[in-house]
Structure formats: structure tokens, C-alpha cells
Design a protein around this motif. Structure first.
Motif, PDB file in Angstrom:
ATOM      1  N   SER A  84       1.729  55.278  46.560  1.00  0.00           N
ATOM      2  CA  SER A  84       0.826  56.131  47.010  1.00  0.00           C
ATOM      3  C   SER A  84       1.233  57.630  46.681  1.00  0.00           C
ATOM      4  CB  SER A  84       0.417  56.104  48.321  1.00  0.00           C
ATOM      5  OG  SER A  84      -0.024  54.966  48.699  1.00  0.00           O
ATOM      6  N   ALA A 107      -3.676  52.434  46.806  1.00  0.00           N
ATOM      7  CA  ALA A 107      -4.587  52.370  48.268  1.00  0.00           C
ATOM      8  C   ALA A 107      -4.505  53.340  49.011  1.00  0.00           C
ATOM      9  CB  ALA A 107      -4.097  50.910  49.172  1.00  0.00           C
ATOM     10  N   LEU A 127      -9.605  48.916  44.351  1.00  0.00           N
ATOM     11  CA  LEU A 127      -8.865  48.044  44.729  1.00  0.00           C
ATOM     12  C   LEU A 127      -9.165  46.303  44.497  1.00  0.00           C
ATOM     13  CD1 LEU A 127      -6.126  48.511  46.390  1.00  0.00           C
ATOM     14  CD2 LEU A 127      -7.418  48.007  48.350  1.00  0.00           C
ATOM     15  N   ILE A 171     -11.066  49.049  52.508  1.00  0.00           N
ATOM     16  CA  ILE A 171      -9.946  48.448  52.398  1.00  0.00           C
ATOM     17  C   ILE A 171      -9.220  47.953  53.969  1.00  0.00           C
ATOM     18  CG2 ILE A 171      -7.523  49.181  52.093  1.00  0.00           C
ATOM     19  CD1 ILE A 171      -8.335  51.417  50.425  1.00  0.00           C
ATOM     20  N   CYS A 265      -4.854  53.342  56.837  1.00  0.00           N
ATOM     21  CA  CYS A 265      -5.314  53.564  55.615  1.00  0.00           C
ATOM     22  C   CYS A 265      -5.575  55.208  55.431  1.00  0.00           C
ATOM     23  CB  CYS A 265      -6.550  53.016  54.806  1.00  0.00           C
ATOM     24  SG  CYS A 265      -6.994  53.157  53.215  1.00  0.00           S
TER      25      CYS A 265
END
Length: 283
Positions: A84, A107, A127, A171, A265
Motif C-alpha cells: 500500500s 487494497a 481488487l 473489500i 481497510c
């Protein structure tokens, strides 16, 4: 397998037919296998050249390897599959083309941070699950983009999102994929205890999940509750077990798990924003 030189050994004339992958983490092999499964020729895939996993993947699947700039020069569609905190720099460090489409599968990384450093390229966030390697994954997409949707259909059924705020709960629901593996394992263990062979118990449990998923997707005008009412007849075998699950309130831990996954997330996105701001202030 070919390691491309800085000048782009494959050349730019066929770049629209090629797919690049920058960042060969744990998920990239599923993506590459999914692209090949969809009919894309291995020689039309170019992956990052760094790391032992890149070399192994190139050797095993016959895909090309190159540095990020060569990937951007020789492939019109490029997947970003880094950590990330590395996603923004992976895009910012490359000179993109007017026809470049960047698909981030990192993500939690906000779309706005990536698009800000991608000019003149177009960025979408996406994703998929590891089932993308057989073309069987739901594939998230934000923002909507016809070209990206057409490409991502190689990996499974595309699920477009209307707003970026929908990405975190979507997600979180993707985590069901992992948790259902645990459910199958528990069911398999029970089956073994009841004298079923392990493979038989696993096949029955997994096939039941697949069957439930297929019927729910086929009859989307009927809610899961309506499906349950039709299946669990009063006093029947299914209803007996269902009543125990209801009495134990088995849905409560699931909802807590979904809340935690969604919160995590969103926190990833905040961490990336802070990381980006801190790095920018030091430059």
C-alpha cells in the motif's frame, strides 16, 4: 522468458495488446495466471524484473520481465500490485503515456492519491480474489471505466462501485472468501470425526458453498431469507441445525468481523495519506 532492455525489446507498436504488472507481491502470481487462463499469450505479459519471485514466475509461465519504465513503454495496460505505501511511488516514478491505463489492486489505497501522480494516464482501483487465476473472482472497479471493465472481465465478473466510499465495505465482504475456507475446514474436520474420508468431507462442504452461491446469483430477485424459507422445512434436518445456529446467534461474530475488516481497510487508506504527506513534506 525474456528480460527486456531499457529501450523496450518488444517495441511500442503492439503495446495495446500487452499487459504489464509492476510489483510482484503475493497476489501478482494469481493475476498473471488468470490473464493466461483468459487466453492472453504469456509473451504479451511483462512483469517487474526485481525479486526472486519475479524470476521464478517468469521462468514458470514464460512471461517477460522488465524495469517499470520499460513496462509502461511496452504495455498500454499496467497493473500495480505493490504494498500500500509503495503504490503511489510506483506510479509517480514512471513516465506514462496518453493511452496508459493503470489498474491498482493495492487494497485501501485511495484513488485520488494515485490519479494525482499518474498524468496523463487513467487510473482505476480494483481488487480480485485468488480465484481470478481461473476467471472465477468477483472484481471490484472504481471509478467506472469501459476499457478497464473489458480488461478485468478476464479475471471474473466485474462489480462496479458508484463511489469510493463503497470500496472499504466491498473489500470487507471480500474477506468472506478467506473466512469461508475456515468454515470448510471446520466442516471437513467434523466430517472426518463422523468417519468420512477428508477429501470427501471437503468436497461435500465446498460444493455446498458453490451450490448456494450459484442459486443466490441465479435468483437475485429472491433474498437469502426467502431461499432459506424454501429449504428449511419445519421439523426437517436443515431446520434442526438452523435453529441451533439461530439460538447461538452465530451471525453476531460475523458482523463484528466485517466491521473490523472494514475499519482496517479505511485505516490503511488513512495511513497511506499520512505516509504520503510526511514523505512530501521532507522533499
Amino acid at each position: 522468458m525474456t528480460v527486456l532492455d531499457k529501450g523496450g525489446f518488444l517495441g511500442m507498436e503492439h503495446r495495446k495488446d500487452r499487459i504489464g504488472v509492476i510489483g510482484i507481491g503475493s497476489f501478482a502470481p494469481f493475476l498473471v495466471r488468470g490473464l493466461i487462463h483468459s487466453g492472453l499469450r504469456p509473451e504479451n505479459i511483462v512483469i517487474g524484473e526485481r525479486g526472486h519471485q519475479s524470476a521464478a514466475l517468469g521462468q514458470a509461465l514464460g512471461v517477460n520481465r522488465a524495469d517499470p519504465q520499460t513496462i509502461a513503454d511496452t504495455a498500454a495496460t499496467v497493473i500495480i500490485s505493490t504494498s500500500s505505501n509503495s503504490a503511489r511511488d510506483a506510479i509517480a516514478d514512471v513516465r506514462w503515456h496518453d493511452d496508459s491505463l493503470i489498474v491498482s489492486v493495492c487494497a485501501g489505497v485511495p484513488y485520488s492519491i494515485l490519479q494525482a501522480v499518474a498524468t496523463p494516464a487513467r487510473v482505476v482501483t480494483s481488487l480480485a480474489l485468488n480465484s481470478c487465476e481461473i476467471g472465477a473472482s468477483p472484481v471490484l472497479l472504481y471509478p467506472s471505466d469501459p476499457r478497464a471493465a473489458l480488461f478485468l472481465r478476464r479475471l471474473g465478473e466485474v462489480v462496479p462501485l458508484d463511489t469510493e466510499d463503497q470500496m472499504a465495505p466491498a473489500i470487507a465482504l471480500f474477506c468472506l472468501h478467506t473466512w469461508l475456507h475456515r468454515l470448510v475446514q471446520d466442516a471437513e474436520d467434523w466430517g472426518v470425526g463422523a468417519k468420512l474420508p477428508p477429501n470427501t468431507a471437503r468436497k461435500i462442504a465446498a460444493a455446498n458453498l458453490l451450490s448456494a452461491a450459484q442459486i443466490l446469483l441465479h435468483n437475485q430477485d429472491r433474498s437469502p431469507v426467502e431461499q432459506i424459507a424454501a429449504l428449511a422445512t419445519p421439523g426437517g434436518i436443515s431446520e434442526t441445525g438452523l435453529s441451533i445456529l439461530a439460538r447461538e446467534n452465530w451471525g453476531a461474530p460475523l458482523l463484528k468481523a466485517l466491521d473490523a475488516a472494514c475499519t482496517r481497510c479505511m485505516s490503511v487508506g488513512e495511513e497511506v495519506k499520512k505516509f504520503t504527506q510526511t514523505k512530501s513534506s521532507r522533499q
